[in-house]
Design an enzyme around this catalytic site. Structure first.
Site: not given
Lengths: 188, 418
Positions: A152-154, B292
């Site tokens: 998702c965000h590494g 986001y």
């Protein structure tokens, strides 16, 4: 009381301030009781949204470890969340134990994260925003530190499930568990 | 309110007990409106109409939807295949969400360009920001209901944002979930709140209009209404203009509903939720992409404050900061038409918001001609706050505005009465 006093007719020399502070007291105490009472009445509404008794009752899971080979990982479900169970190779244990504490974002020795070094048991939920990291299957990406990688965000986790790189603030959580026997654990 | 006499005896009977006819006449018929409103003023009434469409389709959809983890996904598929016109209702409702945000974002930028948030309309603006927040909560919870992969993981990621709160974060998340992960209790409460919030929005819209009708609409010159020569009655002039705008909007909206109903959606949401597998690339709906991008732009701790908490604070802060806009902008001139410098940077801000949306749609380690997406996101996030906190107050003090017209009517028909 104030009625009978003013009925006497001599309002000019009445100690008005006394009456005022008495009324202030009544007003403030009534308002305070009202606010506290309303707040207490709200509690059942708020607490009804916390986990219900049957949800809490599902809080423990037993897992048979006998079929898991060295170098193999399995995923079990505990409280609706995946729990990663990995039977680590000697190499992985050695790498995890050799990492100096100052290289870690959330410093924790490997010893503190396992009951038996061979078995790494942790909640498979990324501590950033709750995605499931990859790395349970041999052909999954394992990140730069040979453990798990959250797509998702590494975030990169090492062979002890500790955060090494990326936005996650904490190591993968260790659930409460005990060895019931050599090959059986109870999580929760 | 001029006392009106009605000849119909039933109307008379009701009017004497509840003066609703004179109220409607006063607020919707003779209501004095600036005579120079341009098409950017259509979007308020459009937003109101979409809210009604959303409530109408939503109530009927709710009759066939089942808020249970075992049935939610299937019941939505049943709505699509078996319920009479279910596909139409659902596509109007899901595309209506996107349309609502497009219209409201244009409405908001119009307010920023023409200074509609300035005295005496500060509260009107603040109520509008609160409506936006309520809309976001409603949209987010509605997106969870079909219980697809994107629904589930959006719910997981967004509720996990609250774990960034110091000390009580984990307890808040458990409380939001009603369990230890996003599960049936979460779906149930989201359904309950998704049904409730539109009515809260409806009430807020009423208060928004109440505040609007006290000082009347702002207008493209930003000059106050000075007399009857500056206004025209709402009906028929703006009822017809709003209806025309509605027609134009419907052409675009219905194009998406009938010919590209999944344009705004994610294919992964047609896969049933699986708590053990996260999709490779999770993205929010397009209307949340700028926020986001702001959330992900913060990858560094500041002193003892962890990056995650700063990211969450920046994301919520990007909307909450709008509440202070009426006081950050110190210029007495409302309309950007007469503010040569503000007029330019306003468009820089619009482009900045679009860049943030584009960054939000990409993975942070993606590459744009050798520039890391993360850096673009960080620069755009910096500019967002720099614009509102530094540029707007600074320009409002330093800039020399152009001469304002004496009145609306003088600006519209020079030589006429002022």
């Amino acid at each position: 009381m104030s009625d009978s006093a003013s009925a006497g007719g001599t309002t000019a020399d009445m100690p008005v301030t006394d009456d005022k502070s008495r009324r202030d007291f009544l007003l403030i105490s009534t308002a305070t009781v009202g606010v506290v009472g309303t707040a207490l009445a709200c509690w059942p509404l708020i607490h009804a949204m916390n986990p219900a008794a049957d949800t809490l009752a599902l809080a423990s899971t037993e897992v048979d470890l006998a079929p898991v080979q060295t170098g193999q990982s399995i995923t079990v479900v505990w409280r609706g969340k995946p729990v990663f169970i990995r039977r680590r190779t000697a190499d992985e244990i050695k790498t995890a134990e050799a990492v100096p504490m100052d290289k870690l974002i959330d410093p924790q020795p490997d010893k503190a994260r396992v009951k038996k070094p061979e078995w790494l048991i942790m909640v498979g939920v990324c501590t950033h925003l709750g995605c499931i990291p990859l790395g349970q299957k041999p052909n999954d990406p394992h990140g730069e530190f040979g453990g798990w990688f959250c797509p998702c965000h590494g975030s990169h986790y090492d062979t002890s499930g500790r955060i090494r790189k990326g936005p996650a603030p904490k190591n993968l959580e260790i659930p409460p568990y005990q060895f019931v026997s050599d090959t059986l654990i109870r999580i929760g | 309110m001029a006392a009106k006499s009605y000849s119909n005896p039933i109307v008379k009977w009701i009017e004497y007990r509840l003066p609703i006819f004179s109220f409607l006449d006063h607020e919707l018929n003779e209501y004095p409106t600036p005579r120079n409103l341009n098409y950017w003023w259509n979007f308020g009434s459009l937003a109101g109409i979409i809210l009604v469409i959303m409530i109408a389709t939503g109530i009927v959809l709710a009759m066939s939807y089942m808020p249970h983890v075992n049935y939610a996904f299937e019941s939505v598929e049943r709505i699509m295949r078996d319920v009479n016109y279910g596909w139409l209702l659902r596509y109007i409702h899901s595309n209506g969400g996107s349309a609502f945000f497009i219209v409201v974002y244009i409405h908001l930028f119009r307010g920023m360009y023409y200074g509609s948030y300035k005295a005496p309309r500060e509260l009107l603006w603040i109520i509008g920001v609160v409506i936006l927040l309520a809309m976001m909560a409603t949209a987010f919870m509605g997106y969870v209901l079909p219980w697809g992969q994107m629904s589930f993981w959006a719910a997981t990621v967004i509720t996990n944002l609250f774990s960034a709160v110091p000390l009580v974060g984990e307890s808040i998340v458990t409380w939001l979930w009603g369990g230890f992960s996003v599960d049936n209790p979460t779906l149930n409460r989201f359904y309950s709140l998704h049904y409730l919030l539109p009515f809260v929005i409806f009430a807020l819209v009423f208060v928004h209009l109440w505040a609007l009708h006290v000082h009347k609409s702002n207008n493209p010159t930003g000059v106050d209404i000075k007399g009857p020569q500056d206004t025209i009655p709402f009906h028929p002039y703006y009822t017809i203009k709003d209806t025309f705008g509605l027609g134009a909007f419907m052409i675009v909206f219905m194009f998406f509903v009938f010919f590209a109903p999944n344009f705004f959606g994610e294919p992964d949401n047609y896969i049933k939720a699986n708590p053990l597998v996260t999709p490779a690339h999770i993205v929010p709906e397009w209307y949340f992409l700028p926020y986001y991008a702001i959330l992900r732009a913060i990858t560094f701790d500041i002193w003892f404050i962890p990056a995650k908490l700063i990211g969450v604070a920046a994301m919520f802060g990007s909307i909450l900061i709008l509440l202070f806009l009426p006081w950050l902008d110190r210029s007495k001139v409302r309309s950007a038409t007469f503010r040569p410098i503000y007029k330019q940077v306003f468009w820089v801000f619009v482009v900045d918001c679009i860049i943030l949306g584009w960054v939000g749609a990409n993975t942070p380690d993606a590459d744009f001609h050798g520039v890391k997406m993360l850096w673009i996101g960080q620069a755009a996030t910096f500019y967002y706050f720099f614009h509102i906190v530094i540029l707007i107050p600074l320009i409002s003090v330093l800039e020399t505005p152009r001469a304002l017209p004496d009145s609306i009517s003088q600006a519209v028909t020079p030589g006429g009465k002022s």
